[in-house]
Design an enzyme around this catalytic site. Structure first.
Site, PDB file in Angstrom:
ATOM      1  N   TYR A  33       0.825  -1.208   0.000  1.00  0.00           N
ATOM      2  CA  TYR A  33       0.000   0.000   0.000  1.00  0.00           C
ATOM      3  C   TYR A  33       0.853   1.249   0.000  1.00  0.00           C
ATOM      4  O   TYR A  33       2.070   1.182   0.195  1.00  0.00           O
ATOM      5  CB  TYR A  33      -0.948  -0.008   1.214  1.00  0.00           C
ATOM      6  N   ARG A  52       8.093   4.160  -4.820  1.00  0.00           N
ATOM      7  CA  ARG A  52       8.217   3.195  -3.714  1.00  0.00           C
ATOM      8  C   ARG A  52       7.202   2.065  -3.881  1.00  0.00           C
ATOM      9  O   ARG A  52       7.498   0.903  -3.588  1.00  0.00           O
ATOM     10  CB  ARG A  52       8.031   3.894  -2.363  1.00  0.00           C
ATOM     11  N   ARG A 100      -7.717 -20.413  -1.294  1.00  0.00           N
ATOM     12  CA  ARG A 100      -6.663 -20.227  -0.291  1.00  0.00           C
ATOM     13  C   ARG A 100      -5.582 -21.294  -0.398  1.00  0.00           C
ATOM     14  O   ARG A 100      -5.839 -22.482  -0.222  1.00  0.00           O
ATOM     15  CB  ARG A 100      -7.257 -20.219   1.125  1.00  0.00           C
ATOM     16  N   HIS A 102      -1.046 -21.128   0.183  1.00  0.00           N
ATOM     17  CA  HIS A 102       0.034 -20.180   0.446  1.00  0.00           C
ATOM     18  C   HIS A 102       0.806 -19.800  -0.815  1.00  0.00           C
ATOM     19  O   HIS A 102       1.203 -18.658  -0.976  1.00  0.00           O
ATOM     20  CB  HIS A 102       0.991 -20.731   1.511  1.00  0.00           C
ATOM     21  N   LYS A 149       6.500  -1.966   1.937  1.00  0.00           N
ATOM     22  CA  LYS A 149       5.306  -1.391   2.572  1.00  0.00           C
ATOM     23  C   LYS A 149       4.123  -2.338   2.394  1.00  0.00           C
ATOM     24  O   LYS A 149       3.210  -2.091   1.602  1.00  0.00           O
ATOM     25  CB  LYS A 149       5.019  -0.005   1.977  1.00  0.00           C
ATOM     26  N   GLU A 182      11.922   2.551  14.277  1.00  0.00           N
ATOM     27  CA  GLU A 182      10.992   3.584  13.800  1.00  0.00           C
ATOM     28  C   GLU A 182       9.730   3.543  14.648  1.00  0.00           C
ATOM     29  O   GLU A 182       9.619   2.734  15.574  1.00  0.00           O
ATOM     30  CB  GLU A 182      10.680   3.378  12.317  1.00  0.00           C
ATOM     31  N   LEU A 207      11.005   1.424   7.182  1.00  0.00           N
ATOM     32  CA  LEU A 207      10.440   1.830   5.899  1.00  0.00           C
ATOM     33  C   LEU A 207      11.153   3.116   5.480  1.00  0.00           C
ATOM     34  O   LEU A 207      11.314   4.034   6.290  1.00  0.00           O
ATOM     35  CB  LEU A 207       8.941   2.084   6.031  1.00  0.00           C
TER      36      LEU A 207
HETATM   37  N1  PDD Z   1       2.805   5.023   7.213  1.00  0.00           N
HETATM   38  N2  PDD Z   1       7.418   3.786   8.846  1.00  0.00           N
HETATM   39  C1  PDD Z   1       6.274   3.074   8.816  1.00  0.00           C
HETATM   40  C2  PDD Z   1       6.221   1.757   9.524  1.00  0.00           C
HETATM   41  C3  PDD Z   1       5.153   3.586   8.145  1.00  0.00           C
HETATM   42  O1  PDD Z   1       4.017   2.863   8.102  1.00  0.00           O
HETATM   43  C4  PDD Z   1       5.217   4.860   7.522  1.00  0.00           C
HETATM   44  C5  PDD Z   1       4.055   5.461   6.786  1.00  0.00           C
HETATM   45  C6  PDD Z   1       6.444   5.569   7.577  1.00  0.00           C
HETATM   46  C7  PDD Z   1       6.629   6.913   6.952  1.00  0.00           C
HETATM   47  O2  PDD Z   1       6.595   6.840   5.548  1.00  0.00           O
HETATM   48  P1  PDD Z   1       6.103   8.080   4.678  1.00  0.00           P
HETATM   49  O3  PDD Z   1       6.892   9.252   5.130  1.00  0.00           O
HETATM   50  O4  PDD Z   1       6.400   7.681   3.290  1.00  0.00           O
HETATM   51  O5  PDD Z   1       4.644   8.264   4.951  1.00  0.00           O
HETATM   52  C8  PDD Z   1       7.521   4.988   8.250  1.00  0.00           C
HETATM   53  C9  PDD Z   1       1.589   5.487   6.568  1.00  0.00           C
HETATM   54  C10 PDD Z   1       1.399   6.958   6.643  1.00  0.00           C
HETATM   55  C11 PDD Z   1       0.430   4.681   7.141  1.00  0.00           C
HETATM   56  O6  PDD Z   1       0.629   3.504   7.369  1.00  0.00           O
HETATM   57  O7  PDD Z   1      -0.650   5.235   7.325  1.00  0.00           O
END
Ligand code: PDD
Length: 285
Positions: A33, A52, A100, A102, A149, A182, A207
């Protein structure tokens, strides 16, 4: 006005916006996403988010089922149909619907594409930033590829809820070496006693945030010193300032970590300045 979502080729009222029970996103978190900020009805840093997205899709071997131009049209259409001035647009692509199993479906099925958008409250977000947030630290128990992501966010959801249960707003993940990776949906930064900004190097343990990248440009543009390296929780306790960055929160000051005040316990001048200056460095689509 009812909200409109894009689901696999159709713009639908929210109540009809559904994917199948055998969607692999639902059953295996087999999907990726993106979240983009919307300001003045325009997408912020769309190009980098799409880059990305393509990387995430490549890492998990899901094909992008349309051109990036077509995707851009859909993102804009969903923003427009929902009349979003300030808010976010959410895009999810899963491997698709299959019995379903895997292993990947064979023959391949069409990936599922969903786009939603919603308003955010600018005044409320600014008030939050003016106050700053509290975070707690939690062990980083996520998988080894959080640079992708994916929609597999259960550890993030559990950590966020743990933070709320402790009267905080967010959690910072800490690795086995005592270093912060993070936040649950944002990147983590500190400002050391000598005024250097520090954020973790973008390897497989975080991320690679788009807001993080733009903040780098803002940091350099504003003449601050920056280091890309791991920092420990102990360093964070001793920091002058701390903050998080993400598309929906931009630069959000952190004023407490595990109940201890960061600096004087108020949002710091560097974080506040980076927040004010951020959109000068972002791309507006
Ligand atoms: N999340 N780290 C994680 C685990 C994240 O899920 C996100 C973003 C970021 C920051 O990435 P960016 O600056 O590209 O938004 C770092 C989004 C906003 C979400 O899950 O809603």
């Amino acid at each position: 006005m009812s909200r409109i979502a894009y689901v696999n080729g159709r713009y639908l009222p929210f109540r009809d916006a559904k994917v199948h029970v055998e969607d692999r996103g639902y059953q295996f978190a087999d999907g990726v996403y993106e979240v983009c900020e919307v300001r003045g009805g325009r997408l912020i840093d769309e190009r980098r988010h799409i880059e990305r997205l393509k990387r995430s899709l490549g890492e998990v071997r899901i094909r992008l089922p349309m051109s990036t131009t077509a995707l851009g049209v859909i993102l804009r259409e969903v923003v427009a149909r929902n009349r979003i001035g300030y808010g976010l647009v959410y895009l999810q692509i899963s491997r698709g619907v299959a019995r379903r199993d895997h292993a990947f479906p064979s023959p391949e099925v069409a990936p599922s594409v969903v786009v939603t958008a919603r308003r955010l409250d600018l005044a409320r977000n600014e008030a939050l930033a003016a106050k700053g947030i509290a975070v707690i630290s939690v062990p980083d128990n996520r998988w080894g590829r959080v640079d992708i992501k994916t929609v597999g966010l259960l550890p993030n959801a559990l950590a966020r809820q743990a933070a709320i249960d402790h009267g905080a707003r967010d959690a910072w993940f800490v690795d086995n070496d005592g270093a912060v990776t993070e936040a649950t949906s944002a990147n983590a930064w500190i400002v050391t006693a000598d005024g250097t900004l520090v954020t973790r190097r973008a390897d497989h343990s975080i991320l690679r945030g788009i807001t993080r990248a733009v903040t780098f440009d803002a940091v350099k543009g504003q003449g601050f010193k920056v280091e890309e390296r791991a920092f420990t929780l102990a360093e964070a306790f001793a920091a002058r300032e701390a903050f998080i960055t993400s598309a929906t929160q931009i630069v959000l000051p952190v004023v407490r970590i595990d109940g201890r005040a960061v600096g004087d316990g108020k949002p710091g001048p560097i974080a506040s300045r980076l927040r004010r200056e951020f959109h000068r460095y972002a791309e507006v689509g």
